[in-house]
Design an enzyme around this catalytic site. Structure first.
Site, PDB file in Angstrom:
ATOM      1  N   LYS A  22       0.835  -1.209   0.000  1.00 29.55           N
ATOM      2  CA  LYS A  22       0.000   0.000   0.000  1.00 29.55           C
ATOM      3  C   LYS A  22       0.868   1.256   0.000  1.00 29.55           C
ATOM      4  O   LYS A  22       0.615   2.196  -0.750  1.00 29.55           O
ATOM      5  CB  LYS A  22      -0.892  -0.015   1.254  1.00 29.55           C
ATOM      6  CG  LYS A  22      -1.487   1.327   1.611  1.00 29.55           C
ATOM      7  CD  LYS A  22      -2.315   1.270   2.870  1.00 29.55           C
ATOM      8  CE  LYS A  22      -1.584   1.600   4.142  1.00 29.55           C
ATOM      9  NZ  LYS A  22      -1.258   3.025   4.350  1.00 29.55           N
ATOM     10  N   ARG A  93      -4.311  10.304   5.015  1.00 30.00           N
ATOM     11  CA  ARG A  93      -3.277  11.339   5.001  1.00 30.00           C
ATOM     12  C   ARG A  93      -2.447  11.329   3.729  1.00 30.00           C
ATOM     13  O   ARG A  93      -1.938  12.359   3.299  1.00 30.00           O
ATOM     14  CB  ARG A  93      -2.321  11.107   6.176  1.00 30.00           C
ATOM     15  CG  ARG A  93      -2.809  11.556   7.497  1.00 30.00           C
ATOM     16  CD  ARG A  93      -1.681  11.394   8.476  1.00 30.00           C
ATOM     17  NE  ARG A  93      -0.460  11.979   7.940  1.00 30.00           N
ATOM     18  CZ  ARG A  93      -0.125  13.249   8.072  1.00 30.00           C
ATOM     19  NH1 ARG A  93      -0.877  14.065   8.747  1.00 30.00           N
ATOM     20  NH2 ARG A  93       0.997  13.697   7.542  1.00 30.00           N
ATOM     21  N   ARG A 122       2.004  14.788  13.026  1.00 30.03           N
ATOM     22  CA  ARG A 122       2.342  14.548  11.621  1.00 30.03           C
ATOM     23  C   ARG A 122       2.242  15.799  10.736  1.00 30.03           C
ATOM     24  O   ARG A 122       1.401  15.890   9.842  1.00 30.03           O
ATOM     25  CB  ARG A 122       1.488  13.411  11.053  1.00 30.03           C
ATOM     26  CG  ARG A 122       1.665  12.137  11.842  1.00 30.03           C
ATOM     27  CD  ARG A 122       0.897  10.990  11.289  1.00 30.03           C
ATOM     28  NE  ARG A 122       1.545  10.384  10.148  1.00 30.03           N
ATOM     29  CZ  ARG A 122       1.068   9.303   9.530  1.00 30.03           C
ATOM     30  NH1 ARG A 122      -0.043   8.747   9.948  1.00 30.03           N
ATOM     31  NH2 ARG A 122       1.703   8.778   8.513  1.00 30.03           N
ATOM     32  N   VAL A 327       9.656   7.547  16.136  1.00 29.62           N
ATOM     33  CA  VAL A 327       9.178   8.201  14.907  1.00 29.62           C
ATOM     34  C   VAL A 327       7.909   9.026  15.163  1.00 29.62           C
ATOM     35  O   VAL A 327       7.831  10.186  14.776  1.00 29.62           O
ATOM     36  CB  VAL A 327       8.943   7.166  13.781  1.00 29.62           C
ATOM     37  CG1 VAL A 327       8.442   7.849  12.508  1.00 29.62           C
ATOM     38  CG2 VAL A 327      10.220   6.386  13.493  1.00 29.62           C
ATOM     39  N   ARG A 397      -8.003  -0.482   5.888  1.00 29.96           N
ATOM     40  CA  ARG A 397      -7.270   0.528   5.117  1.00 29.96           C
ATOM     41  C   ARG A 397      -5.953  -0.044   4.595  1.00 29.96           C
ATOM     42  O   ARG A 397      -5.443   0.422   3.578  1.00 29.96           O
ATOM     43  CB  ARG A 397      -6.945   1.739   6.005  1.00 29.96           C
ATOM     44  CG  ARG A 397      -8.120   2.666   6.245  1.00 29.96           C
ATOM     45  CD  ARG A 397      -7.648   3.929   6.954  1.00 29.96           C
ATOM     46  NE  ARG A 397      -6.395   4.334   6.380  1.00 29.96           N
ATOM     47  CZ  ARG A 397      -5.342   4.757   7.077  1.00 29.96           C
ATOM     48  NH1 ARG A 397      -5.409   4.879   8.378  1.00 29.96           N
ATOM     49  NH2 ARG A 397      -4.232   5.090   6.474  1.00 29.96           N
TER      50      ARG A 397
HETATM   51  C1  UD1 Z   1       4.981   7.104   6.036  1.00 32.40           C
HETATM   52  C2  UD1 Z   1       4.064   5.908   5.951  1.00 32.40           C
HETATM   53  C3  UD1 Z   1       3.682   5.455   7.348  1.00 32.40           C
HETATM   54  C4  UD1 Z   1       4.918   5.222   8.173  1.00 32.40           C
HETATM   55  C5  UD1 Z   1       5.850   6.419   8.125  1.00 32.40           C
HETATM   56  C6  UD1 Z   1       7.195   6.174   8.809  1.00 32.40           C
HETATM   57  C7  UD1 Z   1       2.809   6.091   3.885  1.00 32.40           C
HETATM   58  C8  UD1 Z   1       1.493   6.376   3.254  1.00 32.40           C
HETATM   59  N1  UD1 Z   1       2.867   6.249   5.207  1.00 32.40           N
HETATM   60  O1  UD1 Z   1       4.258   8.162   6.641  1.00 32.40           O
HETATM   61  O2  UD1 Z   1       2.917   4.272   7.242  1.00 32.40           O
HETATM   62  O3  UD1 Z   1       4.509   5.005   9.512  1.00 32.40           O
HETATM   63  O4  UD1 Z   1       6.129   6.772   6.777  1.00 32.40           O
HETATM   64  O5  UD1 Z   1       7.878   5.139   8.181  1.00 32.40           O
HETATM   65  O6  UD1 Z   1       3.783   5.701   3.244  1.00 32.40           O
HETATM   66  N2  UD1 Z   1       7.676  15.025   9.890  1.00 32.40           N
HETATM   67  C9  UD1 Z   1       7.856  16.373  10.125  1.00 32.40           C
HETATM   68  N3  UD1 Z   1       7.613  17.250   9.096  1.00 32.40           N
HETATM   69  C10 UD1 Z   1       7.225  16.845   7.870  1.00 32.40           C
HETATM   70  C11 UD1 Z   1       7.044  15.468   7.635  1.00 32.40           C
HETATM   71  C12 UD1 Z   1       7.288  14.571   8.664  1.00 32.40           C
HETATM   72  O7  UD1 Z   1       8.205  16.777  11.226  1.00 32.40           O
HETATM   73  O8  UD1 Z   1       7.018  17.693   6.980  1.00 32.40           O
HETATM   74  C13 UD1 Z   1       7.921  14.042  10.982  1.00 32.40           C
HETATM   75  C14 UD1 Z   1       6.667  13.251  11.366  1.00 32.40           C
HETATM   76  O9  UD1 Z   1       5.863  13.931  12.311  1.00 32.40           O
HETATM   77  C15 UD1 Z   1       7.274  11.984  11.934  1.00 32.40           C
HETATM   78  C16 UD1 Z   1       8.531  11.786  11.067  1.00 32.40           C
HETATM   79  O10 UD1 Z   1       8.822  13.055  10.500  1.00 32.40           O
HETATM   80  O11 UD1 Z   1       7.676  12.184  13.270  1.00 32.40           O
HETATM   81  C17 UD1 Z   1       8.377  10.753   9.965  1.00 32.40           C
HETATM   82  O12 UD1 Z   1       7.223  11.027   9.203  1.00 32.40           O
HETATM   83  P1  UD1 Z   1       7.099  10.624   7.677  1.00 32.40           P
HETATM   84  O13 UD1 Z   1       8.236   9.757   7.288  1.00 32.40           O
HETATM   85  O14 UD1 Z   1       6.841  11.856   6.883  1.00 32.40           O
HETATM   86  O15 UD1 Z   1       5.817   9.732   7.673  1.00 32.40           O
HETATM   87  P2  UD1 Z   1       4.721   9.668   6.559  1.00 32.40           P
HETATM   88  O16 UD1 Z   1       5.326   9.892   5.208  1.00 32.40           O
HETATM   89  O17 UD1 Z   1       3.545  10.495   6.978  1.00 32.40           O
END
Ligand code: UD1
Length: 417
Positions: A22, A93, A122, A327, A397
């Protein structure tokens, strides 16, 4: 609302075929917005998030149809809105992944802010800072992020923290920017590598996906492509944890051992037998489970998406273990439900200490998010008596017909209304 009824205890035994990932399929679908020609994708998992993304794409002017096992996507050519509305974004999301491709292709995108979710705040600040570095104007108003750029321009951008979605959004946008983009501090997840392979098939020039620094040479246009999505390491990992947990013996065919290395190392350390070949993983019970801690980290660390399931496993290990979540800030919501089933777990900030083994007993439990749901289903498999997992729309999901896969492995699980 549907629920899962699990009659425990069970011993999982047998072979499953891995399904599509996914988390690889969602960004690849978003990237179809960049394609000028037809795209054919196979191995898309049949889960709710994929249906939501196809709906969003239809709204944005990319129509899809099934052809055998594959989905064909093509631009309708009609004038469509460049807007991802709240109604679609709030249920998933990953809708925010259309931001980069829409902006790059059409010069404008308006996407509802995804907001927080059960597992944490997030934010998407890094996605936006990256798009600004490529020359976009970004405005946040009325709960929407609006971005504009007549032509994105290649630039250097460093992610202050590795973000999977942020890396994907920027990678997609940079493919149609003028000149060279160098992204550093990138996330290195296998799903990012799969997205890059798809973009390359469309004609993009990308170097370094899966490493800290990715270089992209912008192109004027991207064509069409055929692509097979990689297998889902999180679903596979969940069933393999189930094998160790239930003293069983499970093989997943079509799985990718390298993507699951951090889990497989742990399973070996705790005393399960792990056998791998290029496209196959087998995990079987060997003796009492030893307690071992994990720290969740970006790839190649232990995945946060397997943390809850691993915690269920540790409730059956002989001794204490510590699970540390680095994370997401609020990803222990499964703990109160595991406690109600008889687990012995204490939480201190981002650490959870698990004392095992605990004799779990079945009861009604509430799923709070996708992976927490899976951990409760696993707990139901080792619990005595009936466990009813409520709110399984979270599970649907991301897990493809979980009850039928578990039934195939010998568990007594059914979906009830
Ligand atoms: C993706 C995955 C999710 C997984 C996560 C971590 C998808 C659809 N989702 O989520 O299943 O749990 O990776 O492997 O692929 N952050 C910031 N600023 C930003 C973006 C992120 O501070 O602009 C922080 C987030 O709050 C979090 C960390 O960075 O603490 C990692 O988030 P991120 O890797 O972006 O997760 P997702 O892409 O949302």
């Amino acid at each position: 609302m549907q629920k899962l009824l699990i009659r425990g205890p069970a011993r999982l035994s047998g072979t499953l075929v891995a399904g599509g990932a996914k988390n690889a399929a969602l960004p690849i679908l978003a990237a179809a917005l960049l394609a000028d020609e037809e795209v054919e994708l196979s191995n898309l998992p049949q889960v709710q998030d994929i249906r939501t993304m196809l709906k969003l794409l239809a709204h944005l002017g990319v129509e899809s149809e099934r052809r055998g096992d594959a989905v064909i996507l093509r631009p309708t050519g009609k004038a469509n809105p460049d807007v991802a509305p709240y109604e679609l974004v709030k249920t998933m999301r990953a809708s925010v992944l259309v931001l980069g491709p829409l902006l790059a292709r059409r010069g404008h995108a308006r996407v509802s802010l995804p907001g927080g979710c059960a597992i944490g705040v997030r934010p998407i600040d890094l996605h936006l800072a990256g798009l600004e570095a490529l020359g976009a104007e970004v405005e946040i108003e009325h709960g929407y992020v609006e971005t504009r750029a007549r032509q994105l321009t290649g630039a250097r951008f460093h992610f202050a923290k590795p973000t999977v979605g942020g890396t994907e959004n920027l990678l997609m946008a940079a493919c149609l920017a003028r000149g060279t983009t160098v992204l550093s501090g990138c996330a290195r997840e296998p799903e990012i590598v799969d997205l890059a392979r798809f973009l390359q098939a469309l004609g993009a020039e990308i170097d370094g996906a899966g490493e800290d620094t990715i270089t992209i040479e912008g192109r004027d246009r991207l064509g069409g492509a055929r692509h097979r999505v990689i297998s889902d390491r999180i679903q596979d990992g969940t069933y393999l944890i189930g094998a160790a947990l239930t003293r069983g013996d499970v093989t997943v065919e079509g799985s990718r051992p390298a993507d699951l290395a951090p889990l497989l190392e742990k399973l070996d350390e705790i005393g399960a037998e792990v056998e791998t070949s290029q496209q196959r993983i087998r995990v079987r019970h060997r003796g009492p489970l030893k307690p071992r801690g994990v720290v969740t980290e970006p790839f190649p660390g232990f995945p946060t998406d397997l943390q809850a399931q691993y915690m269920t496993l540790m409730t059956q290990a002989e001794g204490s273990s510590i699970v540390s979540e680095t994370v997401f800030e609020n990803r222990f919501q499964h703990v109160p439900e595991l406690l109600r089933m008889g687990a012995d777990i204490s939480i201190d900030g981002t650490y959870a200490r698990i004392h095992g083994p605990s004799a779990l007993s079945g009861t009604s439990v509430m799923a709070t998010d996708l992976r927490a749901s899976a951990c409760l289903v696993l707990a139901g498999l080792v619990a005595d008596g009936e466990t009813v997992v409520h709110r399984i729309y979270h599970l649907d999901r991301g897990y493809e017909r979980m009850e039928s896969k578990l039934q195939k492995l010998g568990a007594r699980v059914e979906r009830i209304d």
